[in-house]
Design an enzyme around this catalytic site. Structure first.
Site, PDB file in Angstrom:
ATOM      1  N   SER A  84     -78.979  76.300  57.764  1.00  0.00           N
ATOM      2  CA  SER A  84     -79.690  77.086  58.770  1.00  0.00           C
ATOM      3  C   SER A  84     -78.852  77.081  60.047  1.00  0.00           C
ATOM      4  O   SER A  84     -77.839  76.383  60.122  1.00  0.00           O
ATOM      5  CB  SER A  84     -81.087  76.533  59.014  1.00  0.00           C
ATOM      6  OG  SER A  84     -81.026  75.154  59.129  1.00  0.00           O
ATOM      7  N   GLU A 121     -72.800  88.680  65.674  1.00  0.00           N
ATOM      8  CA  GLU A 121     -73.533  89.485  64.682  1.00  0.00           C
ATOM      9  C   GLU A 121     -75.001  89.570  65.072  1.00  0.00           C
ATOM     10  O   GLU A 121     -75.448  88.875  65.983  1.00  0.00           O
ATOM     11  CB  GLU A 121     -73.481  88.797  63.304  1.00  0.00           C
ATOM     12  CG  GLU A 121     -72.094  88.677  62.739  1.00  0.00           C
ATOM     13  CD  GLU A 121     -72.028  87.758  61.535  1.00  0.00           C
ATOM     14  OE1 GLU A 121     -73.090  87.297  61.044  1.00  0.00           O
ATOM     15  OE2 GLU A 121     -70.902  87.496  61.081  1.00  0.00           O
ATOM     16  N   LYS A 123     -78.945  88.754  64.237  1.00  0.00           N
ATOM     17  CA  LYS A 123     -79.719  87.812  63.424  1.00  0.00           C
ATOM     18  C   LYS A 123     -80.813  88.619  62.739  1.00  0.00           C
ATOM     19  O   LYS A 123     -81.815  88.980  63.346  1.00  0.00           O
ATOM     20  CB  LYS A 123     -80.327  86.705  64.293  1.00  0.00           C
ATOM     21  CG  LYS A 123     -81.222  85.758  63.509  1.00  0.00           C
ATOM     22  CD  LYS A 123     -80.708  84.361  63.575  1.00  0.00           C
ATOM     23  CE  LYS A 123     -81.559  83.256  62.964  1.00  0.00           C
ATOM     24  NZ  LYS A 123     -82.613  83.527  62.084  1.00  0.00           N
ATOM     25  N   CYS A 442    -119.116 115.707  79.051  1.00  0.00           N
ATOM     26  CA  CYS A 442    -118.564 114.350  79.031  1.00  0.00           C
ATOM     27  C   CYS A 442    -117.464 114.212  80.078  1.00  0.00           C
ATOM     28  O   CYS A 442    -116.493 114.968  80.065  1.00  0.00           O
ATOM     29  CB  CYS A 442    -118.012 114.033  77.646  1.00  0.00           C
ATOM     30  SG  CYS A 442    -117.321 112.379  77.534  1.00  0.00           S
TER      31      CYS A 442
END
Ligand code: IVH
Length: 684
Positions: A84, A121, A123, A442
């Site tokens: 990781s 780069e 992620k 309205c």
């Protein structure tokens, strides 16, 4: 140090909550909280465990990364562990500076040494994948799992068009490539549309959709879902063309491209902390237009020799870091659910939130879109919800954290009355939205309704355009149409930027409009589903406004081209006391039109009560001519065949209507038969 009972209880609560979230995230692919919230809880537990090591139980979520493989897939032991990346959560420039400073220190570079070169780069927010090729052929695709053991998902991954199944001859014969499987945003939107159309569960985001697809036991389903892939690293190469001595990460990416793997265009070689933070900023600015979800950028030391020198700490390389962006999702509480009324009368449920900072702004409202969406998400007052705000998009409630729902909450129901004017709100068949039927009475719809009333195809009141309508409404002088006819010259002339001459012109135009045409007036009232043609048909049929206002549903349904939805809309509109009062007030202020007896004259016509359907091309009469001839004799020309149809007039290339007539035993005649019918030689 021994933990106090409070600390023990907090750690236990954190473990339980993290386990529950992790199960939803990894096993069910259905996360209950945003990643940032999970990370925060995880961090809190890690810190407690660091202070009180006795808290570090074997089953603590901090003791494992990822989740065990699902039973149904074969396990795969990664020869080279899948690592990781350390995450830098300081989303400012400082995040880039800290990484560069650390790298320079580890590489023992003095202040005089040149800047370090980095490969940068995106992620990707997808799913890590390891692809193994033997003899140039894809033999195995495996998920990351806990980094050491993943799942064999080869059958599903073979369905991903972007992943080469065979490598070109110049590639090494044995290769292990790593990268990210993801779903592009447009593909995700289309997939969810398809899921909705098939009444299937919707995916919360592209990452979940990708993860859910990769872990499909039925690879046929995987094949039907559009996954994509980006390669970002090379774990192993040998044999064949593997004589290429790679020096840098950027060269590795070039090779991967050459061997047929998709590599993102958003890769670059930059130098020093400035290069890193410039890339971070450039990607942040482009984030909403990338077409895919990312949760940051990755910085990697470019030199492979330097990477080897830096090595690893536990499961993370020292030479790489993920630099995050501010979270686009956050948790907050729903304090209420309001109904907003739009300019066209659309009622939108909106969640009132405890203020929360997300996507760079403080959000206090989030749309629930419509009744179906609100029900599907089951958002209730008192709930803790995930709110998302991406770019300039309106904040929305993504999901409810069910684990945090308090007792005694009530499911949300749409009101059946407009909160602004009290008129009935209706949801028509096949529509997603409730609409206020108040129209001209309205407050929320006032401007839109007045502009429509004055428009060319309605009352054609010259000089009463958008801007003057806005000014009249905002000054409080006009609340409905009747008020238009109560305006004095000075009321108009004192509006901002209004010349006396144009004020007089408007007053004259209003006066002229009193000499009206009933069909135009009716169209001008803006009754939903009543366009110009329907207004004309109603006037032709009933002749008088009062008859239309009091018509029961069946009489409305007898009008050419009025179906159940239109009939209900007309009836509901005129059942509102405010509408009736307004119409009567307009008449009392002098607006007049010609009326007639309507169908009662026409009842004497030879074909009244006869319903005819036209289909196909007739030899001499056009469809409009045939229709006009029939209507002149009192017949109703309908669009579809039913048991109540008296005749179907079929011409060349008649299709399903003819078949239906035959099936129902409705008499079918041709043009000659139609002419006979019109000549009264045959009757109903
Ligand atoms: S490199 C040396 N590059 O991030 C580290 N990973 O925390 C090996 N990811 O599960 C990974 N984009 O799925 C690398 N450009 C990128 C990436 C990337 C996304 C994911 C990857 C992995 C996680 C690592």
């Amino acid at each position: 140090m021994q933990p106090t009972p409070d600390v023990l209880a907090r750690a236990a609560a954190l473990r339980t909550e993290l386990h529950a979230h992790a199960h939803r995230y990894y096993v069910l692919d259905d996360p209950s909280v945003p990643d940032a919230v999970y990370d925060q809880l995880f961090q809190e537990l890690s810190e407690l465990e660091a202070t009180y090591p006795s808290l570090k139980t074997a089953d603590s979520p901090t003791q494992r990364v990822g989740a065990p493989a699902l039973d149904a897939f074969q396990s795969v032991v990664h020869d080279i562990p899948m690592l990781s990346i350390r995450t830098e959560t300081d989303t400012t420039t400082q995040g880039a500076v800290s990484f560069d400073t650390r790298i320079r220190k580890e590489l023992e570079l003095g202040p005089e040494a040149p800047p370090v070169t980095y490969a940068v780069e995106l992620k990707f927010d997808g799913l890590a994948m390891s692809l193994r090729y033997e003899d140039h052929v894809l033999v195995r695709a495996a998920t990351r799992g806990d980094g050491a053991v993943g799942e064999d998902v080869t059958r599903n991954i073979r369905t991903v068009g972007q992943i080469p199944l065979r490598l070109p001859p110049n590639a090494p014969s044995t290769l292990e490539v790593r990268g990210e499987v993801y779903m592009a945003r447009e593909d995700f939107d289309k997939l969810n549309e398809r899921q909705a159309a098939a009444a299937q569960k919707l995916f919360a985001n592209p990452r979940n959709a990708a993860a859910g697809t990769v872990r499909q036991l039925d690879s046929g389903i995987a094949a039907s879902r559009p996954l994509r892939f980006f390669a970002y690293s090379l774990a192993h190469q040998s044999g064949g063309g593997a004589d290429r001595q790679l020096q840098t990460h950027a060269e590795t990416l070039d090779c991967l491209r050459e061997w047929g793997f998709p590599v993102s265009e958003w890769t670059q070689v930059v130098s020093g902390a400035d290069g890193l933070s410039a890339f971070h900023a450039r990607v942040q600015a482009a984030r909403d237009s990338l077409g895919l979800d990312i949760d940051g950028v990755v910085y990697k030391v470019n030199s492979l020799a330097a990477q080897r020198q830096l090595g690893f700490v536990s499961r993370e390389p020292r030479w790489a870091v993920a630099h995050k962006y501010p979270a686009q999702e956050a948790l907050t509480m729903v304090n209420g659910i309001d109904i907003q009324v739009g300019r066209t009368g659309k009622l939108t449920p909106v969640a009132k939130l405890a203020p929360v900072f997300v996507g760079g702004v403080t959000v206090t409202n989030a749309t629930l879109h419509n009744e179906d969406e609100a029900r599907r998400k089951d958002v209730r007052v008192g709930d803790t919800v995930v709110v998302r705000r991406a770019g300039d998009v309106i904040p929305e409630v993504v999901s409810v954290v069910m684990e945090r729902r308090p007792d005694h909450t009530e499911p949300f129901t749409m009101p059946h009355q407009c909160p602004i004017c009290g008129s009935v709100a209706l949801r028509f068949e096949e529509e997603a939205d409730y609409r206020c039927t108040g129209g001209l009475v309205c407050g929320a719809q006032r401007k839109e309704a007045l502009t429509h009333y004055a428009s060319r195809k309605a009352m054609d009141i010259d000089g009463l355009g958008d801007k003057i309508v806005d000014a009249l409404v905002e000054s409080g002088r006009v609340k409905d149409i009747a008020d238009l006819y109560r305006l004095s010259l000075s009321d108009i002339a004192t509006l901002p930027r209004m010349a006396e001459k144009s004020a007089q012109n408007l007053l004259d135009a209003l006066e002229a409009s009193k000499n009206a045409d009933l069909a135009r007036f009716l169209f001008g009232l803006g009754i939903r589903h009543v366009g110009e043609a329907t207004a004309k048909a109603l006037v032709r049929h009933f002749g008088r406004l009062e008859s239309i206002m009091n018509a029961p549903l069946d009489s409305l349904l007898a009008v050419a081209d009025v179906g159940p939805v239109v009939a209900l809309s007309i009836q509901t509109f005129f059942q509102q006391p405010a509408q009736r009062d307004m119409v009567h007030a307009i008449q009392a202020l002098g607006v007049r039109w010609a009326e007639h007896d309507g169908l009662s004259d026409m009842a004497a016509l030879p074909l009244s009560g006869v319903t005819v359907v036209l289909t196909g091309t007739l030899p001499t009469l056009s469809r409009d001519e045939a229709k006009a001839l029939l209507e002149a004799k009192g017949a109703k020309v309908a669009g579809s065949v039913s048991k109540k149809t008296h005749y179907v007039v079929a011409g060349a290339e008649a299709g399903s209507k003819l078949e239906k007539a035959q099936a129902l035993g409705v008499p079918v005649i041709d043009e000659a038969g139609l002419i006979q019918l019109l000549a009264d030689t045959i009757g109903p």
